[in-house]
Design an enzyme around this catalytic site. Structure first.
Site, PDB file in Angstrom:
ATOM      1  N   ASN A 210       0.841  -1.205   0.000  1.00 34.58           N
ATOM      2  CA  ASN A 210       0.000   0.000   0.000  1.00 34.58           C
ATOM      3  C   ASN A 210       0.873   1.251   0.000  1.00 34.58           C
ATOM      4  O   ASN A 210       2.091   1.164  -0.041  1.00 34.58           O
ATOM      5  CB  ASN A 210      -0.952  -0.025   1.214  1.00 34.58           C
ATOM      6  CG  ASN A 210      -0.171  -0.102   2.509  1.00 34.58           C
ATOM      7  OD1 ASN A 210       0.583   0.800   2.849  1.00 34.58           O
ATOM      8  ND2 ASN A 210      -0.337  -1.201   3.235  1.00 34.58           N
ATOM      9  N   ASP A 279      -4.339  -6.439   5.288  1.00 39.26           N
ATOM     10  CA  ASP A 279      -5.351  -7.259   5.964  1.00 39.26           C
ATOM     11  C   ASP A 279      -5.280  -8.713   5.507  1.00 39.26           C
ATOM     12  O   ASP A 279      -5.666  -9.619   6.233  1.00 39.26           O
ATOM     13  CB  ASP A 279      -6.749  -6.690   5.696  1.00 39.26           C
ATOM     14  CG  ASP A 279      -6.927  -5.341   6.375  1.00 39.26           C
ATOM     15  OD1 ASP A 279      -6.388  -5.179   7.489  1.00 39.26           O
ATOM     16  OD2 ASP A 279      -7.565  -4.442   5.791  1.00 39.26           O
ATOM     17  N   LYS A 289       8.518 -17.581 -10.210  1.00 39.92           N
ATOM     18  CA  LYS A 289       7.824 -16.429 -10.794  1.00 39.92           C
ATOM     19  C   LYS A 289       6.632 -16.924 -11.625  1.00 39.92           C
ATOM     20  O   LYS A 289       6.791 -17.827 -12.474  1.00 39.92           O
ATOM     21  CB  LYS A 289       8.800 -15.650 -11.683  1.00 39.92           C
ATOM     22  CG  LYS A 289       8.207 -14.392 -12.235  1.00 39.92           C
ATOM     23  CD  LYS A 289       9.204 -13.636 -13.099  1.00 39.92           C
ATOM     24  CE  LYS A 289       8.473 -12.502 -13.813  1.00 39.92           C
ATOM     25  NZ  LYS A 289       9.269 -11.925 -14.876  1.00 39.92           N
ATOM     26  N   VAL A 308      -2.418  -5.231  16.354  1.00 38.04           N
ATOM     27  CA  VAL A 308      -2.732  -4.394  17.520  1.00 38.04           C
ATOM     28  C   VAL A 308      -3.757  -5.087  18.425  1.00 38.04           C
ATOM     29  O   VAL A 308      -3.650  -5.032  19.654  1.00 38.04           O
ATOM     30  CB  VAL A 308      -3.176  -2.967  17.069  1.00 38.04           C
ATOM     31  CG1 VAL A 308      -4.593  -2.937  16.549  1.00 38.04           C
ATOM     32  CG2 VAL A 308      -2.990  -1.968  18.184  1.00 38.04           C
ATOM     33  N   PHE A 323      -4.304   3.437  15.055  1.00 33.06           N
ATOM     34  CA  PHE A 323      -4.576   4.456  14.040  1.00 33.06           C
ATOM     35  C   PHE A 323      -5.752   4.011  13.190  1.00 33.06           C
ATOM     36  O   PHE A 323      -5.954   2.809  12.988  1.00 33.06           O
ATOM     37  CB  PHE A 323      -3.343   4.665  13.144  1.00 33.06           C
ATOM     38  CG  PHE A 323      -2.451   5.749  13.648  1.00 33.06           C
ATOM     39  CD1 PHE A 323      -1.673   5.541  14.775  1.00 33.06           C
ATOM     40  CD2 PHE A 323      -2.402   6.987  13.019  1.00 33.06           C
ATOM     41  CE1 PHE A 323      -0.863   6.546  15.274  1.00 33.06           C
ATOM     42  CE2 PHE A 323      -1.596   8.002  13.500  1.00 33.06           C
ATOM     43  CZ  PHE A 323      -0.828   7.781  14.626  1.00 33.06           C
ATOM     44  N   LYS A 337     -13.337   0.805  15.996  1.00 35.49           N
ATOM     45  CA  LYS A 337     -12.046   0.101  16.133  1.00 35.49           C
ATOM     46  C   LYS A 337     -11.491   0.211  17.551  1.00 35.49           C
ATOM     47  O   LYS A 337     -10.883  -0.725  18.066  1.00 35.49           O
ATOM     48  CB  LYS A 337     -11.017   0.695  15.152  1.00 35.49           C
ATOM     49  CG  LYS A 337     -11.210   0.178  13.746  1.00 35.49           C
ATOM     50  CD  LYS A 337     -10.267   0.835  12.766  1.00 35.49           C
ATOM     51  CE  LYS A 337     -10.771   0.559  11.359  1.00 35.49           C
ATOM     52  NZ  LYS A 337     -10.042   1.293  10.341  1.00 35.49           N
ATOM     53  N   LYS A 341     -10.961  -3.385  19.046  1.00 33.69           N
ATOM     54  CA  LYS A 341      -9.569  -3.838  19.196  1.00 33.69           C
ATOM     55  C   LYS A 341      -9.070  -3.659  20.629  1.00 33.69           C
ATOM     56  O   LYS A 341      -7.902  -3.905  20.898  1.00 33.69           O
ATOM     57  CB  LYS A 341      -8.668  -3.084  18.214  1.00 33.69           C
ATOM     58  CG  LYS A 341      -9.058  -3.318  16.756  1.00 33.69           C
ATOM     59  CD  LYS A 341      -8.015  -2.830  15.783  1.00 33.69           C
ATOM     60  CE  LYS A 341      -8.527  -2.933  14.347  1.00 33.69           C
ATOM     61  NZ  LYS A 341      -7.474  -3.179  13.375  1.00 33.69           N
TER      62      LYS A 341
HETATM   63  O1  C5P Z   1      -6.559  -1.709   9.068  1.00 34.52           O
HETATM   64  P1  C5P Z   1      -7.315  -1.074  10.178  1.00 34.52           P
HETATM   65  O2  C5P Z   1      -8.053   0.143   9.739  1.00 34.52           O
HETATM   66  O3  C5P Z   1      -8.139  -2.017  10.991  1.00 34.52           O
HETATM   67  O4  C5P Z   1      -6.162  -0.511  11.147  1.00 34.52           O
HETATM   68  C1  C5P Z   1      -6.480   0.065  12.390  1.00 34.52           C
HETATM   69  C2  C5P Z   1      -5.342  -0.135  13.361  1.00 34.52           C
HETATM   70  O5  C5P Z   1      -5.029  -1.511  13.467  1.00 34.52           O
HETATM   71  C3  C5P Z   1      -4.031   0.534  12.975  1.00 34.52           C
HETATM   72  O6  C5P Z   1      -3.466   0.996  14.175  1.00 34.52           O
HETATM   73  C4  C5P Z   1      -3.194  -0.586  12.385  1.00 34.52           C
HETATM   74  O7  C5P Z   1      -1.813  -0.381  12.577  1.00 34.52           O
HETATM   75  C5  C5P Z   1      -3.680  -1.780  13.179  1.00 34.52           C
HETATM   76  N1  C5P Z   1      -3.648  -3.043  12.447  1.00 34.52           N
HETATM   77  C6  C5P Z   1      -2.817  -4.041  12.912  1.00 34.52           C
HETATM   78  N2  C5P Z   1      -2.808  -5.265  12.267  1.00 34.52           N
HETATM   79  C7  C5P Z   1      -3.595  -5.476  11.203  1.00 34.52           C
HETATM   80  C8  C5P Z   1      -4.442  -4.468  10.716  1.00 34.52           C
HETATM   81  C9  C5P Z   1      -4.433  -3.251  11.376  1.00 34.52           C
HETATM   82  O8  C5P Z   1      -2.086  -3.832  13.874  1.00 34.52           O
HETATM   83  N3  C5P Z   1      -3.556  -6.656  10.594  1.00 34.52           N
END
Ligand code: C5P
Length: 405
Positions: A210, A279, A289, A308, A323, A337, A341
């Protein structure tokens, strides 16, 4: 107020080619409000004139221990007492050796003996001279006397060699001066920060990723280091240099980031998940390849761990900050979130707005806790990070004082 406002800096210049950068260093320090007085060795004057440094510093340049007129104006003892810090840049192998031996055979070495101010040394020399046992022993001696050793950096040298020995860049020296005087309100804290994108391999040459530049996470790491925290920065692949003083763990994939986060987070007081973690990852990464034999192709993707959320479910979890980069309904998604989370705080930014967020140098954030929200207005990412780190610490302190009651 700027951190360097009214700080009294003695800049000692010794005879290395990097001396040509010192007028710029003086200007940058003065721009931030510092009062700079320059002291030059005889060798320095072979590379740059005192007149230049007098003009940019706005102060007389001192270059002699035995000059009666100069001693009348501001004597060496007075100068040693005046300084809030003495920065020697560039510091040659010779001045380092003389200071290490406690010699006082010119103005600069005498000042180092006569001052109670901290002394920072920015070595600059050929890489072989830097690695020489004598230099390394001298540096070890100075470190044990709590001199600050800033650098050297690595790269191409004036003599054509490549390696360690370059004086740090002017911007890095200015940052280190700022960090030196910054209030150390995060002392005894350990911040574990994830930053940048992740790369999910498709085959040995391709990946899914990304637009994250890592700038926001690196700015937070820098703000935390300069406030005195120990910082572990777990970083995906980015094109920027990590702040000096962080323990950097380089990773590629979300799985690797997950592993490292779970390893370091239990020792952390604060965990900041700034990384844009993929994700999904490719279910079956091809060992070879992939050839373009068909008009269309499908990739099977499987969910990655939520880093997280997994750290937040640890029994000994640190203070948790996430974030949320959103393009719509920012508050609603961010608050969702925060709860889902199990975070203490979430910093949300609207990445649909131009001029902020991904890849930009600027950002604006809103920091949500379960009970309140605070806006951090649009500014340079470093300023936003400084503000954010301050706010995170306020929430962290409040939570800990409630726990203690
Ligand atoms: O991708 P998403 O919007 O859910 O991200 C929200 C928070 O979760 C961010 O702080 C990101 O760093 C964290 N995150 C993570 N592991 C993931 C997806 C997101 O730690 N697989």
């Amino acid at each position: 107020m700027q951190i360097l406002q009214d700080k009294k800096i003695v800049l000692g210049i010794s005879g290395g080619i990097a001396a040509y950068k010192t007028p710029d260093l003086v200007r940058r320090l003065k721009e931030q409000g510092a009062d700079v007085r320059v002291v030059m060795t005889e060798g320095a004057k072979a590379f740059i004139t005192p007149l230049t440094l007098q003009a940019v510093s706005g102060n007389p340049v001192s270059d002699s221990l035995l000059d009666t007129q100069a001693e009348l104006a501001m004597g060496h003892i007075e100068l040693a007492k005046w300084a809030d810090i003495i920065v020697i840049a560039p510091a040659t192998a010779d001045i380092i050796a003389r200071i290490a031996c406690g010699m006082a055979n010119d103005l600069l070495s005498t000042l180092c003996l006569a001052t109670t101010a901290p002394v920072a040394i920015a070595p600059a020399m050929n890489q072989q001279m830097w690695h020489a046992q004598a230099t390394q022993e001298n540096i070890a001696k100075l470190t044990s006397r709590t001199y600050h050793i800033w650098g050297p950096g690595a790269g191409e040298q004036a003599c054509g060699d490549i390696g360690l020995g370059r004086m740090l860049e002017v911007s890095e020296l200015v940052t280190l001066c700022n960090d030196f005087f910054a209030e150390k309100y995060l002392e005894n804290q350990h911040w574990v920060i994830t930053a940048g994108p992740t790369r999910e391999a498709i085959d040995p040459v391709r990946y899914i990723s990304n637009h994250s530049s890592g700038k926001m996470g690196y700015a937070i790491a820098h703000a935390a280091v300069s406030a005195g925290a120990k910082v572990t920065l777990i970083s995906g692949p980015v094109a920027i240099t990590p702040p000096i003083g962080c323990h950097v763990i380089q990773v590629n994939s979300a799985e690797e980031m997950h592993q490292q986060a779970l390893k370091y987070a239990p020792d952390g007081t604060t965990f900041v998940a700034c990384a844009a973690v993929a994700d999904y990852r490719v279910a079956n990464v091809s060992a070879q390849k992939i050839k373009k034999n068909n008009d269309a192709m499908q990739l099977d993707l499987v969910r990655n761990h939520d880093i997280v959320a997994d750290v937040a479910s640890l029994a000994n979890k640190p203070f948790m900050v996430g974030f949320a980069a959103e393009t719509q309904d920012v508050e609603q998604y961010a608050r969702g979130k925060l709860v889902r989370k199990n975070l203490d705080l979430i910093a949300a930014n609207d990445v649909a707005k131009s001029g902020q967020g991904f890849n930009s140098d600027n950002n604006a954030l809103t920091l949500y806790s379960t009970i309140d929200k605070t806006d951090i207005p649009l500014a340079n990412k470093q300023l936003v990070a400084n503000h954010l780190v301050l706010l995170i610490n306020q929430h962290y302190t409040a939570k800990n004082s409630i726990k203690k009651q």
